[in-house]
Design an enzyme around this catalytic site. Structure first.
Site, PDB file in Angstrom:
ATOM      1  N   GLY A 185       0.804  -1.232   0.000  1.00 43.76           N
ATOM      2  CA  GLY A 185       0.000   0.000   0.000  1.00 43.76           C
ATOM      3  C   GLY A 185       0.832   1.274   0.000  1.00 43.76           C
ATOM      4  O   GLY A 185       0.282   2.368  -0.169  1.00 43.76           O
ATOM      5  N   ASP A 236     -28.276  26.322   0.801  1.00 44.15           N
ATOM      6  CA  ASP A 236     -28.029  26.701   2.201  1.00 44.15           C
ATOM      7  C   ASP A 236     -27.387  28.083   2.277  1.00 44.15           C
ATOM      8  O   ASP A 236     -26.978  28.655   1.262  1.00 44.15           O
ATOM      9  CB  ASP A 236     -27.146  25.653   2.904  1.00 44.15           C
ATOM     10  CG  ASP A 236     -25.897  25.308   2.087  1.00 44.15           C
ATOM     11  OD1 ASP A 236     -25.402  26.184   1.358  1.00 44.15           O
ATOM     12  OD2 ASP A 236     -25.439  24.158   2.166  1.00 44.15           O
ATOM     13  N   LYS A 277     -30.559  25.146   5.614  1.00 47.94           N
ATOM     14  CA  LYS A 277     -30.319  23.697   5.645  1.00 47.94           C
ATOM     15  C   LYS A 277     -30.097  23.218   7.078  1.00 47.94           C
ATOM     16  O   LYS A 277     -29.436  23.896   7.864  1.00 47.94           O
ATOM     17  CB  LYS A 277     -29.078  23.381   4.794  1.00 47.94           C
ATOM     18  CG  LYS A 277     -28.638  21.927   4.875  1.00 47.94           C
ATOM     19  CD  LYS A 277     -27.688  21.562   3.744  1.00 47.94           C
ATOM     20  CE  LYS A 277     -26.244  21.837   4.098  1.00 47.94           C
ATOM     21  NZ  LYS A 277     -25.313  21.395   3.053  1.00 47.94           N
ATOM     22  N   GLY A 310     -25.118  13.862  -2.189  1.00 48.50           N
ATOM     23  CA  GLY A 310     -26.278  14.316  -2.968  1.00 48.50           C
ATOM     24  C   GLY A 310     -27.469  14.663  -2.086  1.00 48.50           C
ATOM     25  O   GLY A 310     -28.483  15.155  -2.579  1.00 48.50           O
TER      26      GLY A 310
HETATM   27  C1  R5P Z   1     -21.644  22.191   2.256  1.00 48.22           C
HETATM   28  O1  R5P Z   1     -22.005  23.181   2.844  1.00 48.22           O
HETATM   29  C2  R5P Z   1     -21.427  22.160   0.782  1.00 48.22           C
HETATM   30  O2  R5P Z   1     -21.562  23.416   0.201  1.00 48.22           O
HETATM   31  C3  R5P Z   1     -22.357  21.173   0.100  1.00 48.22           C
HETATM   32  O3  R5P Z   1     -23.687  21.652   0.157  1.00 48.22           O
HETATM   33  C4  R5P Z   1     -22.275  19.834   0.753  1.00 48.22           C
HETATM   34  O4  R5P Z   1     -20.953  19.471   0.993  1.00 48.22           O
HETATM   35  C5  R5P Z   1     -22.929  18.791  -0.105  1.00 48.22           C
HETATM   36  O5  R5P Z   1     -22.803  17.557   0.516  1.00 48.22           O
HETATM   37  P1  R5P Z   1     -23.853  16.403   0.262  1.00 48.22           P
HETATM   38  O6  R5P Z   1     -23.961  16.200  -1.209  1.00 48.22           O
HETATM   39  O7  R5P Z   1     -23.265  15.224   0.978  1.00 48.22           O
HETATM   40  O8  R5P Z   1     -25.147  16.805   0.893  1.00 48.22           O
END
Ligand code: R5P
Length: 291
Positions: free
Chosen positions: A38, A167, A190, A221
């Site tokens: 590794g 967010d 969020k 996502g």
């Molecule tokens: C966090 O504040 C970032 O701007 C993204 O919204 C976040 O990292 C997305 O992560 P996920 O796809 O896991 O919800």
């Protein structure tokens, strides 16, 4: 003076060649060997006295970070006189404070490590929330280029859309793009309860509109899926998404589709089937200005 040489790992060769074409600068491949246990070994080709720029995105970052340190050591031993890092996707920026007792500030750890080996760090759209600038992260020269430059031409071709950030953290990014293209925009609130448990509340009823979710990173996502569900609940007819860094953990694209997102596009900082927008021209411009 000869131009700097761009040094690519096997996983960053395609992107580095795009950067090299945009700049007219040579590209050298870093040979990478993984031993059966590794450990990694790198081999570089560099001329003594030359300037070197290592290019690598840090998706699945842990091993890649150590290999960057090995490459930096090898290049210095080969006699390069200046050494920069271009990391189109810079990892570990989201852990910018101690959220729960007992945690590290990963952002600072990464900054100290890479900043000790490179004289300059350049990336696209670093996730800077409570940190205002990359100069607070790295002890060397460091800059995050706004991805609005890459996204705006694509958005202009897509026609008028409501831009939606999922967010509060996305506000500067969404506002920056909206001001550039003249589209309406809003951001949500969020609440994340776990890696894939996310709720998003959006401010206004958007019935009948076509909305484009924009965010810097898609990982699980869950964020964009929750934002899409909030838009659907408000009667939005067509929901699309544009992201900068297509990190896409397993199952993420399916999660976005299941949430009713009709189209997802991303920049090519992280290779992915959704890549439609080239990031190299933005980074090339920043590099050319200082070469
Ligand atoms: C966090 O504040 C970032 O701007 C993204 O919204 C976040 O990292 C997305 O992560 P996920 O796809 O896991 O919800």
């Amino acid at each position: 003076m000869p131009p700097p040489v761009l040094h690519a790992f096997p996983d960053s060769l395609v992107f580095t060649r795009r950067l090299g074409r945009a700049l007219g600068w040579p590209v050298e491949r870093i040979e990478l060997h993984h031993f059966p246990d590794g450990e990694s070994l790198v081999r570089v080709r560099a001329a003594a006295g030359g300037r070197a720029i290592v290019v690598r995105s840090l998706v699945e970052p842990n091993e890649k970070i150590f290999e960057l340190l090995l490459a930096a050591d090898a290049l210095r031993r080969a006699g390069v006189t200046s050494l920069s890092l271009v990391t189109p996707y810079l990892a570990y920026m989201r852990q910018d404070r101690v959220f729960q007792p007992g945690e590290p500030i990963s952002q600072r750890v990464l900054g100290a490590l890479l900043g000790a080996s490179f004289e300059r760090v350049l990336c696209l759209e670093a996730h800077l929330h409570r940190t205002r600038s990359l100069t607070e992260v790295f002890p060397c020269r460091a800059e995050s280029i706004s991805a609005a430059f890459a996204l705006a031409p694509w958005l202009e071709r897509s026609g008028p859309l409501l831009l939606v950030g999922p967010d509060e953290e996305s506000e500067p990014f969404v506002r920056g793009i909206a001001e550039r293209v003249g589209f309406d925009w809003c951001v949500g609130l969020k609440k994340r309860q776990g890696d894939t448990e996310v709720r998003v509340a959006l401010p206004h009823a958007q019935r009948g509109r076509r909305a484009l979710l924009v965010d810097d990173i898609v990982s699980s996502g869950a964020t964009l899926a929750a934002a899409a569900e909030a838009l659907r609940a408000q009667g939005v007819e067509r929901i699309e998404a544009a992201v900068v860094h297509a990190v896409f953990a397993e199952g993420a694209l399916g999660r976005l589709r299941a949430a009713g997102i009709a189209q997802v596009v991303s920049t090519d900082t992280v290779p992915h089937v959704t890549n439609r927008i080239e990031a190299a021209p933005c980074l090339a411009q920043a590099l050319a200005e200082e070469a």
